[in-house]
Write a protein that holds these residues in place. Structure first.
Motif, PDB file in Angstrom:
ATOM      1  N   ALA A 239       0.757  -1.157   0.136  1.00 38.08           N
ATOM      2  CA  ALA A 239       0.042   0.035  -0.020  1.00 38.08           C
ATOM      3  C   ALA A 239       0.755   1.305  -0.023  1.00 38.08           C
ATOM      4  O   ALA A 239       0.405   2.159  -0.735  1.00 38.08           O
ATOM      5  N   ARG A 240       1.956   0.966   0.618  1.00 39.99           N
ATOM      6  CA  ARG A 240       2.792   2.556   0.796  1.00 39.99           C
ATOM      7  C   ARG A 240       3.546   2.586  -0.360  1.00 39.99           C
ATOM      8  O   ARG A 240       4.107   3.722  -0.800  1.00 39.99           O
ATOM      9  N   ALA A 241       3.712   1.729  -1.374  1.00 43.27           N
ATOM     10  CA  ALA A 241       4.480   2.027  -2.705  1.00 43.27           C
ATOM     11  C   ALA A 241       3.435   2.616  -3.690  1.00 43.27           C
ATOM     12  O   ALA A 241       4.067   3.102  -4.677  1.00 43.27           O
ATOM     13  N   HIS A 242       2.290   2.707  -3.457  1.00 47.29           N
ATOM     14  CA  HIS A 242       1.241   3.168  -4.204  1.00 47.29           C
ATOM     15  C   HIS A 242       1.368   4.638  -4.114  1.00 47.29           C
ATOM     16  O   HIS A 242       1.517   5.230  -3.173  1.00 47.29           O
ATOM     17  N   ASP A 243       1.102   5.569  -5.436  1.00 47.24           N
ATOM     18  CA  ASP A 243       0.762   6.812  -5.302  1.00 47.24           C
ATOM     19  C   ASP A 243      -0.627   7.439  -4.815  1.00 47.24           C
ATOM     20  O   ASP A 243      -1.581   6.672  -5.277  1.00 47.24           O
ATOM     21  N   PRO A 244      -0.602   7.811  -3.490  1.00 46.96           N
ATOM     22  CA  PRO A 244      -2.018   8.365  -3.063  1.00 46.96           C
ATOM     23  C   PRO A 244      -2.843   8.862  -4.049  1.00 46.96           C
ATOM     24  O   PRO A 244      -4.234   8.775  -4.000  1.00 46.96           O
ATOM     25  N   ALA A 245      -2.500   9.601  -5.063  1.00 47.35           N
ATOM     26  CA  ALA A 245      -3.272  10.176  -6.046  1.00 47.35           C
ATOM     27  C   ALA A 245      -4.224   9.240  -6.819  1.00 47.35           C
ATOM     28  O   ALA A 245      -5.037   9.518  -7.642  1.00 47.35           O
ATOM     29  N   VAL A 246      -3.836   7.892  -6.864  1.00 51.02           N
ATOM     30  CA  VAL A 246      -4.554   6.939  -7.515  1.00 51.02           C
ATOM     31  C   VAL A 246      -6.066   6.889  -7.087  1.00 51.02           C
ATOM     32  O   VAL A 246      -6.622   6.252  -8.056  1.00 51.02           O
ATOM     33  N   VAL A 247      -6.340   7.262  -6.044  1.00 49.40           N
ATOM     34  CA  VAL A 247      -7.581   7.109  -5.446  1.00 49.40           C
ATOM     35  C   VAL A 247      -8.575   7.982  -6.392  1.00 49.40           C
ATOM     36  O   VAL A 247      -9.803   7.535  -6.671  1.00 49.40           O
ATOM     37  N   ASP A 248      -8.154   9.027  -7.052  1.00 51.30           N
ATOM     38  CA  ASP A 248      -8.931   9.968  -7.752  1.00 51.30           C
ATOM     39  C   ASP A 248      -8.279   9.677  -9.094  1.00 51.30           C
ATOM     40  O   ASP A 248      -9.397  10.142 -10.151  1.00 51.30           O
ATOM     41  N   SER A 249      -7.404   9.257  -9.653  1.00 53.30           N
ATOM     42  CA  SER A 249      -7.055   9.283 -10.897  1.00 53.30           C
ATOM     43  C   SER A 249      -7.354   7.872 -11.604  1.00 53.30           C
ATOM     44  O   SER A 249      -7.119   7.911 -12.766  1.00 53.30           O
ATOM     45  N   ALA A 250      -7.792   6.802 -10.732  1.00 49.03           N
ATOM     46  CA  ALA A 250      -7.949   5.654 -11.562  1.00 49.03           C
ATOM     47  C   ALA A 250      -9.060   5.634 -12.524  1.00 49.03           C
ATOM     48  O   ALA A 250     -10.026   6.146 -12.215  1.00 49.03           O
TER      49      ALA A 250
END
Length: 323
Positions: A239-250
């Motif tokens: 989970a820490r390896a993901h870009d947090p922005a993916v929540v909105d950009s997926a």
């Protein structure tokens, strides 16, 4: 959830999660506990006068207030140790106001031979339903997890005392007794390999800790703590390896992005949103993509107590999406 500022802080976070069996359990546990205790009633028994203690520190009190959330631990589980009398009452019930003080007085005098569990039936209707209560006050005696006797209405104190003595005479030898509070419990030494794995986490060595916990779980399948720690570290690292922005950009239809977004949401203590994100993927995909999403969701469920309300709700949604 803010990211740790250094590897040591990250290790402390991961260890806290790993040792307790879920991801960032502090916030999630508080939410679950709050939900379970919403129906709790205000205290009925007045506090003991200044300088007068009703029980020794750490002792089980003679009178406990029960909610639907605490019924299992304070009544069913406790009844393996000692007889539990469940007093089902309500604030509007006149006879209850006559009976309850009698029961409370007897419980204070029982010296641990039995305890009194009080239940406000208006605040905890499912407990009353479980006992099939038709009227109150009702008193149910529980021993070894099972109801053994009961009565309704107000009874004289001497008659209640004799009733309790009769029950204890029949079931007392089946009960283990309350734990002693006179001596501090002896703490068993921990497994040095578990301590070493924990030290690696504290140092921020996720890879080393993960390898150590995996080895321990493989060597001893009954070591649930090691298996839980490995699952949690795997999740935290991913989970820490993901870009947090993916929540909105997926993008819609991007399965990898949806799974990454679910990880980020869960790490941010949003389990319902995380689970829903994956369930949406299950609904609109098929074949390998659907199987991968389902497997990921099931693996996330394993990070939590299966009885958590948000896990139960998500399992129902998953079943609906699949069938």
């Amino acid at each position: 959830m803010s990211r740790p500022q250094n590897r040591a802080q990250a290790g402390a976070l991961a260890r806290a999660a790993a040792m307790s069996g879920a991801v960032d359990l502090s916030g999630l546990k508080e939410r679950a506990d709050a939900e379970r205790s919403r129906a709790a009633a205000p205290p009925r028994t007045p506090a003991a006068p200044a300088g007068q203690e009703t029980s020794a520190p750490g002792a089980v009190p003679p009178i406990v207030e029960i909610t639907e959330a605490t019924f299992e631990s304070e009544v069913i589980a406790r009844s393996d140790q000692v007889l539990v009398l469940v007093d089902l009452w309500a604030t509007w019930c006149g006879p209850c106001k006559q009976l309850s003080p009698i029961l409370e007085r007897l419980a204070q005098q029982a010296d641990g031979r039995w305890i009194l569990a009080t239940v406000d039936v208006d605040a905890n209707p499912r407990i009353a339903q479980a006992f099939g209560v038709q009227s109150i006050p009702t008193v149910v005696a529980i021993a070894a997890g099972q109801p053994v006797s009961a009565f309704q209405g107000v009874q004289p104190e001497a008659q209640i005392s004799a009733w309790i003595d009769e029950i204890l005479g029949k079931v007392g030898d089946r009960l283990t007794g309350l734990p002693s509070t006179g001596e501090a419990p002896v703490e068993e030494p921990g497994d040095p390999r578990m301590e070493a794995a924990g030290a690696l986490l504290d140092e921020g060595d996720f890879d080393g800790a993960l390898e150590a916990y995996r080895a321990l779980a493989q060597e001893d399948p009954s070591n649930l703590e090691a298996a839980s720690a490995a699952r949690n570290i795997e999740f935290v690292v991913r989970a820490r390896a993901h870009d947090p922005a993916v929540v909105d950009s997926a993008a819609p239809g991007d399965v990898d992005a949806a799974l990454a977004a679910a990880d980020v949401l869960l790490l941010n203590q949003q389990p319902e949103d995380a689970f829903d994100r994956i369930i949406d993927v299950v609904r609109v995909t098929s074949g390998d993509d659907r199987a991968r999403a389902r497997e990921r969701l099931l693996s996330l469920f394993e990070l939590f107590d299966p009885a958590e309300t948000f896990v139960v709700a998500a399992r129902r949604k998953l079943a609906s999406a699949l069938f």
